[in-house]
Motif scaffolding. Structure first.
Motif, PDB file in Angstrom:
ATOM      1  N   GLY A 130     -14.813 -57.017  66.237  1.00  0.00           N
ATOM      2  CA  GLY A 130     -15.242 -56.726  64.865  1.00  0.00           C
ATOM      3  C   GLY A 130     -14.589 -57.652  63.865  1.00  0.00           C
ATOM      4  N   TRP A 131     -15.404 -58.363  63.109  1.00  0.00           N
ATOM      5  CA  TRP A 131     -14.879 -59.304  62.126  1.00  0.00           C
ATOM      6  C   TRP A 131     -14.095 -58.575  61.033  1.00  0.00           C
ATOM      7  CZ3 TRP A 131     -15.640 -60.033  56.885  1.00  0.00           C
ATOM      8  CH2 TRP A 131     -15.177 -61.261  56.364  1.00  0.00           C
ATOM      9  N   SER A 132     -14.616 -57.417  60.610  1.00  0.00           N
ATOM     10  CA  SER A 132     -13.974 -56.664  59.520  1.00  0.00           C
ATOM     11  C   SER A 132     -12.568 -56.219  59.899  1.00  0.00           C
ATOM     12  CB  SER A 132     -14.811 -55.434  59.148  1.00  0.00           C
ATOM     13  OG  SER A 132     -16.082 -55.829  58.683  1.00  0.00           O
ATOM     14  N   SER A 133     -12.433 -55.649  61.106  1.00  0.00           N
ATOM     15  CA  SER A 133     -11.106 -55.174  61.528  1.00  0.00           C
ATOM     16  C   SER A 133     -10.131 -56.326  61.666  1.00  0.00           C
ATOM     17  CB  SER A 133     -11.223 -54.417  62.853  1.00  0.00           C
ATOM     18  OG  SER A 133     -11.751 -55.263  63.866  1.00  0.00           O
ATOM     19  N   LEU A 134     -10.636 -57.494  62.110  1.00  0.00           N
ATOM     20  CA  LEU A 134      -9.769 -58.658  62.235  1.00  0.00           C
ATOM     21  C   LEU A 134      -9.263 -59.111  60.869  1.00  0.00           C
ATOM     22  CD1 LEU A 134      -8.559 -60.892  63.991  1.00  0.00           C
ATOM     23  CD2 LEU A 134     -10.679 -62.195  63.671  1.00  0.00           C
ATOM     24  N   MET A 135     -10.162 -59.182  59.897  1.00  0.00           N
ATOM     25  CA  MET A 135      -9.775 -59.615  58.554  1.00  0.00           C
ATOM     26  C   MET A 135      -8.801 -58.643  57.899  1.00  0.00           C
ATOM     27  SD  MET A 135     -11.079 -62.551  57.824  1.00  0.00           S
ATOM     28  CE  MET A 135     -10.641 -62.937  59.529  1.00  0.00           C
ATOM     29  N   ILE A 136      -9.073 -57.347  58.086  1.00  0.00           N
ATOM     30  CA  ILE A 136      -8.180 -56.341  57.507  1.00  0.00           C
ATOM     31  C   ILE A 136      -6.781 -56.472  58.085  1.00  0.00           C
ATOM     32  CG2 ILE A 136      -7.689 -53.859  57.419  1.00  0.00           C
ATOM     33  CD1 ILE A 136     -10.721 -53.410  57.204  1.00  0.00           C
ATOM     34  N   SER A 137      -6.700 -56.685  59.398  1.00  0.00           N
ATOM     35  CA  SER A 137      -5.399 -56.824  60.059  1.00  0.00           C
ATOM     36  C   SER A 137      -4.644 -58.033  59.535  1.00  0.00           C
ATOM     37  CB  SER A 137      -5.595 -56.949  61.575  1.00  0.00           C
ATOM     38  OG  SER A 137      -6.208 -55.802  62.095  1.00  0.00           O
ATOM     39  N   ILE A 138      -5.368 -59.156  59.394  1.00  0.00           N
ATOM     40  CA  ILE A 138      -4.718 -60.380  58.922  1.00  0.00           C
ATOM     41  C   ILE A 138      -4.182 -60.203  57.510  1.00  0.00           C
ATOM     42  CG2 ILE A 138      -5.138 -62.783  58.266  1.00  0.00           C
ATOM     43  CD1 ILE A 138      -7.074 -62.961  60.629  1.00  0.00           C
ATOM     44  N   TRP A 139      -5.018 -59.657  56.632  1.00  0.00           N
ATOM     45  CA  TRP A 139      -4.592 -59.478  55.237  1.00  0.00           C
ATOM     46  C   TRP A 139      -3.458 -58.461  55.129  1.00  0.00           C
ATOM     47  CZ3 TRP A 139      -5.620 -62.407  51.178  1.00  0.00           C
ATOM     48  CH2 TRP A 139      -6.724 -63.258  51.230  1.00  0.00           C
ATOM     49  N   PHE A 140      -3.550 -57.403  55.938  1.00  0.00           N
ATOM     50  CA  PHE A 140      -2.516 -56.366  55.869  1.00  0.00           C
ATOM     51  C   PHE A 140      -1.165 -56.919  56.312  1.00  0.00           C
ATOM     52  CE2 PHE A 140      -0.179 -52.824  57.893  1.00  0.00           C
ATOM     53  CZ  PHE A 140      -0.015 -52.028  56.771  1.00  0.00           C
ATOM     54  N   ILE A 141      -1.161 -57.571  57.479  1.00  0.00           N
ATOM     55  CA  ILE A 141       0.095 -58.125  57.984  1.00  0.00           C
ATOM     56  C   ILE A 141       0.612 -59.218  57.057  1.00  0.00           C
ATOM     57  CG2 ILE A 141       1.141 -59.407  59.888  1.00  0.00           C
ATOM     58  CD1 ILE A 141      -0.816 -57.964  61.758  1.00  0.00           C
ATOM     59  N   GLY A 142      -0.293 -60.050  56.530  1.00  0.00           N
ATOM     60  CA  GLY A 142       0.125 -61.094  55.593  1.00  0.00           C
ATOM     61  C   GLY A 142       0.755 -60.515  54.339  1.00  0.00           C
ATOM     62  N   GLY A 143       0.174 -59.431  53.841  1.00  0.00           N
ATOM     63  CA  GLY A 143       0.732 -58.769  52.658  1.00  0.00           C
ATOM     64  C   GLY A 143       2.123 -58.221  52.913  1.00  0.00           C
ATOM     65  N   ILE A 144       2.315 -57.572  54.079  1.00  0.00           N
ATOM     66  CA  ILE A 144       3.626 -57.043  54.444  1.00  0.00           C
ATOM     67  C   ILE A 144       4.655 -58.172  54.511  1.00  0.00           C
ATOM     68  CG2 ILE A 144       4.951 -56.010  56.321  1.00  0.00           C
ATOM     69  CD1 ILE A 144       3.374 -53.960  54.822  1.00  0.00           C
ATOM     70  N   GLN A 145       4.257 -59.305  55.082  1.00  0.00           N
ATOM     71  CA  GLN A 145       5.175 -60.429  55.196  1.00  0.00           C
ATOM     72  C   GLN A 145       5.581 -60.981  53.839  1.00  0.00           C
ATOM     73  OE1 GLN A 145       2.768 -62.924  57.739  1.00  0.00           O
ATOM     74  NE2 GLN A 145       3.933 -62.366  59.579  1.00  0.00           N
ATOM     75  N   LEU A 146       4.621 -61.081  52.925  1.00  0.00           N
ATOM     76  CA  LEU A 146       4.932 -61.589  51.596  1.00  0.00           C
ATOM     77  C   LEU A 146       5.853 -60.639  50.832  1.00  0.00           C
ATOM     78  CD1 LEU A 146       1.468 -63.035  50.481  1.00  0.00           C
ATOM     79  CD2 LEU A 146       3.530 -64.321  51.080  1.00  0.00           C
ATOM     80  N   VAL A 147       5.607 -59.333  50.964  1.00  0.00           N
ATOM     81  CA  VAL A 147       6.477 -58.349  50.322  1.00  0.00           C
ATOM     82  C   VAL A 147       7.900 -58.470  50.878  1.00  0.00           C
ATOM     83  CG1 VAL A 147       6.976 -55.889  50.083  1.00  0.00           C
ATOM     84  CG2 VAL A 147       4.650 -56.730  49.735  1.00  0.00           C
ATOM     85  N   ALA A 148       7.997 -58.612  52.203  1.00  0.00           N
ATOM     86  CA  ALA A 148       9.307 -58.732  52.843  1.00  0.00           C
ATOM     87  C   ALA A 148      10.033 -59.983  52.363  1.00  0.00           C
ATOM     88  CB  ALA A 148       9.153 -58.761  54.358  1.00  0.00           C
ATOM     89  N   LEU A 149       9.312 -61.108  52.302  1.00  0.00           N
ATOM     90  CA  LEU A 149       9.923 -62.352  51.839  1.00  0.00           C
ATOM     91  C   LEU A 149      10.379 -62.238  50.384  1.00  0.00           C
ATOM     92  CD1 LEU A 149       7.567 -65.025  53.453  1.00  0.00           C
ATOM     93  CD2 LEU A 149       9.962 -64.604  54.013  1.00  0.00           C
ATOM     94  N   GLY A 150       9.542 -61.601  49.557  1.00  0.00           N
ATOM     95  CA  GLY A 150       9.894 -61.431  48.153  1.00  0.00           C
ATOM     96  C   GLY A 150      11.138 -60.589  47.975  1.00  0.00           C
TER      97      GLY A 150
END
Length: 337
Positions: A274-294
């Motif tokens: 599923g393309w949607s689930s893949l995109m959601i996972s990427i954005w979610f994990i990317g967001g968590i990483q940016l918050v952690a880095l910040g």
């Protein structure tokens, strides 16, 4: 351990001021009346005074302080070379006042803190308390948003292991020995509401109703309040970083579950991706990483400031009244603290 009880203690009132020309004359007037009353009742020494700290104001605040210094024996002033922030201005006044005071009370210039409880502060000091916290009875006069966010802040701080007094700001009495120990804390990232309880010593609370601001505008809009709260949390607790680590472990555990789910689906022949689930996972994990880095960057930034050890404030001018029957002297100070 010696007692802090002193007959007729020398009291200093430390008042940080930033663009307070609209309210300052009234503040000085009311405080003068209270000091006179306390002296007449033999509760404080005749050498007591108020110390107004001009935190780089852009209006006539310093002119008003100088003018009253010439006519009012209780008024002293410190002028900082630039705006250093409320906490640094308050610390400048505390460090200066402790040299000639038995106890110091910090109070804001806006007259929102009830000055009628100053006598109760002194009574508690004479009972042997080194720290007396001024605590609001309620927040009924606040808007729903301000009341909710303020109460949430105090709960969050205590949850993260930071000892703060609920509904207490910077209206407090401290004895000289508490101030001596406070001056030993060298951190640049100041959060006095968290530092004072760390010192220990016997403390109590005095409850009061907070008034509306007499004049002028609040110096703590929402943006500054949020920054102040975040500074308080990150200056005293590493819990946010630990929470990020916990989230990382949870994400890792979740990814293992997803891997098991994918393997099971592969063996069952359900391999449609599923393309949607893949995109959601990427954005979610990317967001968590940016918050952690910040968040990690915020702590690194605080370390950076501490390592540089730049002065927290610089005193440009000080008006000093050497005695009731002596001429007021003005001197220029270039000092770093």
């Amino acid at each position: 351990m010696t007692s802090n009880i002193v007959n007729n203690p020398v009291l200093s009132l430390v008042i940080p001021c930033y663009n307070e020309e609209a309210v300052l004359p009234e503040t000085i007037k009311r405080l003068t009346i209270i000091i006179n009353d306390l002296i007449d009742e033999h509760k404080i020494s005749a050498h007591s005074k108020m110390l107004l700290v001009d935190d780089g104001s852009r209006d006539r605040t310093w002119e008003i302080i100088e003018s009253h210094n010439e006519t009012n024996k209780y008024v002293h002033g410190l002028k900082l070379a630039k705006n250093a922030g409320h906490q640094n201005a308050l610390l400048a006044g505390l460090n200066h006042a402790k040299e000639y005071s038995d106890c110091v009370i910090s109070v804001d210039a806006d007259l929102q803190d009830d000055l009628n409880v100053l006598e109760e502060f002194i009574s508690k000091f004479n009972e042997g308390y080194d720290v007396v916290y001024g605590v609001r009875k309620s927040r009924a006069t606040d808007t729903f948003f301000k009341r909710s966010t303020a109460q949430g802040f105090y709960r969050l701080m205590n949850t993260m292991g930071v000892k703060v007094i609920y509904n207490h700001a910077d209206y407090r009495l401290m004895s000289k020995r508490v101030l001596d120990h406070l001056s030993e804390f060298k951190e640049v990232n100041l959060f006095l509401r968290g530092l004072v309880p760390l010192i220990g010593y016997k403390s109590t609370e005095v409850y009061y109703d907070r008034n509306e601001r007499f004049a002028g505008e609040s110096k703590y809009p929402l943006k500054k309040m949020l920054a102040f709260a975040f500074d308080g949390i990150t200056s005293f607790s590493v819990t946010p970083i630990r929470l990020i680590s916990a989230v990382g472990f949870l994400m890792f555990a979740f990814s293992l579950l997803i891997a098991v789910y994918i393997v099971i689906n592969k063996f069952m022949g359900n391999t449609t991706s599923g393309w949607s689930s893949l995109m959601i996972s990427i954005w979610f994990i990317g967001g968590i990483q940016l918050v952690a880095l910040g968040l990690i960057g915020e702590y690194i930034g605080k370390i950076y400031k501490e390592v540089k050890a730049r002065p927290k404030y610089i005193i440009e001018k000080s008006t000093v009244k050497l005695g009731e029957n002596k001429e007021t002297q003005h001197r220029e100070l270039v000092g770093t603290y």
